[in-house]
Scaffold this active site. Structure first.
Site, short mmCIF file in Angstrom:
data_model
loop_
_atom_site.label_atom_id
_atom_site.label_comp_id
_atom_site.label_asym_id
_atom_site.label_seq_id
_atom_site.Cartn_x
_atom_site.Cartn_y
_atom_site.Cartn_z
N LYS A 18 -14.55 0.41 5.60
CA LYS A 18 -15.41 0.06 4.44
C LYS A 18 -16.49 -0.95 4.88
CE LYS A 18 -12.00 2.23 2.41
NZ LYS A 18 -11.91 3.64 2.16
C1 LIG Z 1 -10.22 3.74 1.66
C2 LIG Z 1 -9.86 4.25 0.34
C3 LIG Z 1 -8.64 3.96 -0.28
C4 LIG Z 1 -7.53 3.23 0.43
O1 LIG Z 1 -7.85 1.95 0.81
P1 LIG Z 1 -6.77 1.10 1.66
O2 LIG Z 1 -7.32 -0.29 1.61
O3 LIG Z 1 -6.78 1.68 3.04
O4 LIG Z 1 -5.47 1.22 1.00
C5 LIG Z 1 -8.42 4.42 -1.56
N1 LIG Z 1 -9.34 5.14 -2.22
C6 LIG Z 1 -10.53 5.46 -1.66
C7 LIG Z 1 -11.52 6.24 -2.45
C8 LIG Z 1 -10.82 5.04 -0.36
O5 LIG Z 1 -11.99 5.40 0.20
#
Ligand SMILES: *Cc1c(COP(=O)(O)O)cnc(C)c1O
Length: 380
Positions: A181
């Site tokens: 992210k």
């Molecule tokens: C990355 C992501 C998640 C999960 O995030 P984590 O921090 O790895 O648990 C959930 N939903 C979406 C849409 C994502 O892109």
């Protein structure tokens, strides 16, 4: 030739210095740095409460659990998203009800959502996929006030639509700080909400259901007291090392987003004439966070062509990935609910034809030019 990665985190001396504090003090789990991160995150996203968690997935589970979602309840989720959006519903013993997406935004379709509402529908989880915010006000006006609107804002830190920051207009939202992210704490997440009673329950559930926090207990006057536990909780706390990194990353968020927007505009400028490529859309009024730049291959044999292009780019040292997956195609969900690929046609198409190309804050203009010419080779 240098390999161009799909995503690379941007960490600097500020983050390295920041972790020294907790390392030296010995307060390693949720503490003052987490508190500071939460405070600045809430301010930035124009929301009343922000609770840091161990991941976005645990934040999703926490917000559903704190809202009392449980067996017999239906929660509507898009069929094209990261698997944990749907998993979080099952963690609560509730039933995920899948809804198709709009291909132009990759986000959940409102008309399709309406078709799936029943007397058991307790909530919808909209997903701001790849950093493009869902217009939650329109969902709210259409769905009425009985159905909770949760937001999976994993990709949307710093994004906005029609003047609303991500995480500010839903009943509760969950953000991710996974390295994929725009800002990262290694692993990590954040639950935001304006609802003080939900925040209060979530705060306790995050820490095993304890009525008072470790910090309060540690600094409290009565060493013989253990907290009361009146709820089934979890350990979803963020470490203070991560909190310290988060504080520094958040200071850079606006810069990261503006660089990402400049990269997205350059791709738009350089690739928009290609007949086989559909480029991602931007909000008419708002800020796209561009967690990922996800294109779609269009035309006959789009799926085969997508795979050929991805292989060709890989051979040129350029990483690409499918945008994300269609959940109804994943073994666990396909087996559990007997889904067929075409049950959610747009999600199926997105699964087969989407292609994320490199976009991150270490990407140079030369890198982008290499990506662009590598795609343009397929323009025959
Ligand atoms: C990355 C992501 C998640 C999960 O995030 P984590 O921090 O790895 O648990 C959930 N939903 C979406 C849409 C994502 O892109």
């Amino acid at each position: 030739m240098k390999r161009i990665q799909i995503a690379v985190p941007s960490l600097g001396i500020e983050e390295i210095k920041a972790v020294q504090g907790p390392l030296e003090s010995g307060w390693l789990t949720q503490g003052p740095n987490v508190k500071e991160f939460e405070k600045s995150f809430a301010k930035k996203h124009n929301t009343k409460h922000a609770l840091a968690t161990s991941s976005c997935t645990t934040a999703l589970h926490l917000m559903l659990a704190a809202a009392g979602i449980g067996p017999g309840d239906e929660v509507i989720v898009p069929s094209f998203t990261w698997v944990s959006t749907a998993n979080s519903v099952l963690y609560c013993g509730a039933t995920p009800i899948f809804v198709d997406i709009n291909l132009d935004t990759f986000n959940i379709s409102l008309p399709e959502t309406l078709k799936k509402v029943t007397s058991r529908t307790k909530a919808v989880i909209v997903v701001d996929l790849f950093g493009l915010c869902v217009d939650i006000r329109t969902f709210r006006e259409t769905l009425g006030s009985e159905i909770l609107i949760f937001e999976d804002a994993a990709c949307a830190a710093g994004a906005s639509i029609n003047g609303d920051m991500a995480g500010s207009s839903s009943d509760a939202a969950a953000f991710s700080f996974h390295p994929r992210k725009s800002i990262t704490t290694g692993e990590g997440g954040m639950l935001t909400t304006r609802n003080s009673s939900l925040a209060n329950i979530a705060e306790k559930m995050r820490n095993h259901g304890a009525e008072i926090s470790e910090e309060e207990r540690h600094n409290g006057p009565a060493p013989y007291l253990l907290p009361e536990f009146n709820l089934l909780g979890f350990n979803y706390r963020m470490t203070d090392l991560q909190g310290a990194i988060g504080v520094e990353q958040l200071k850079k968020l606006d810069l990261f987003i503006s660089e990402r927007n400049a990269q997205a505009s350059y791709y738009q400028e350089q690739l928009s004439d290609l007949g086989f490529l559909s480029l991602p859309s931007k909000p008419l009024n708002g800020t796209h966070a561009w967690q990922a730049y996800v294109t779609r291959i269009i035309g006959p044999n789009a799926s085969q062509l997508r795979n050929q292009i991805m292989e060709g780019m890989e051979a040129n040292g350029i990483a690409t990935r499918p945008g994300t997956h269609a959940i109804h195609l994943l073994g666990f969900y396909a087996n559990k609910y007997g889904f067929k690929p075409k049950d959610f046609p747009n999600s199926y198409i997105a699964n087969e034809t989407s292609m994320a190309i490199p976009l991150h804050n270490q990407l140079t203009r030369d890198d982008q030019d290499r990506v662009i010419s590598s795609i343009r080779k397929f323009n025959i």
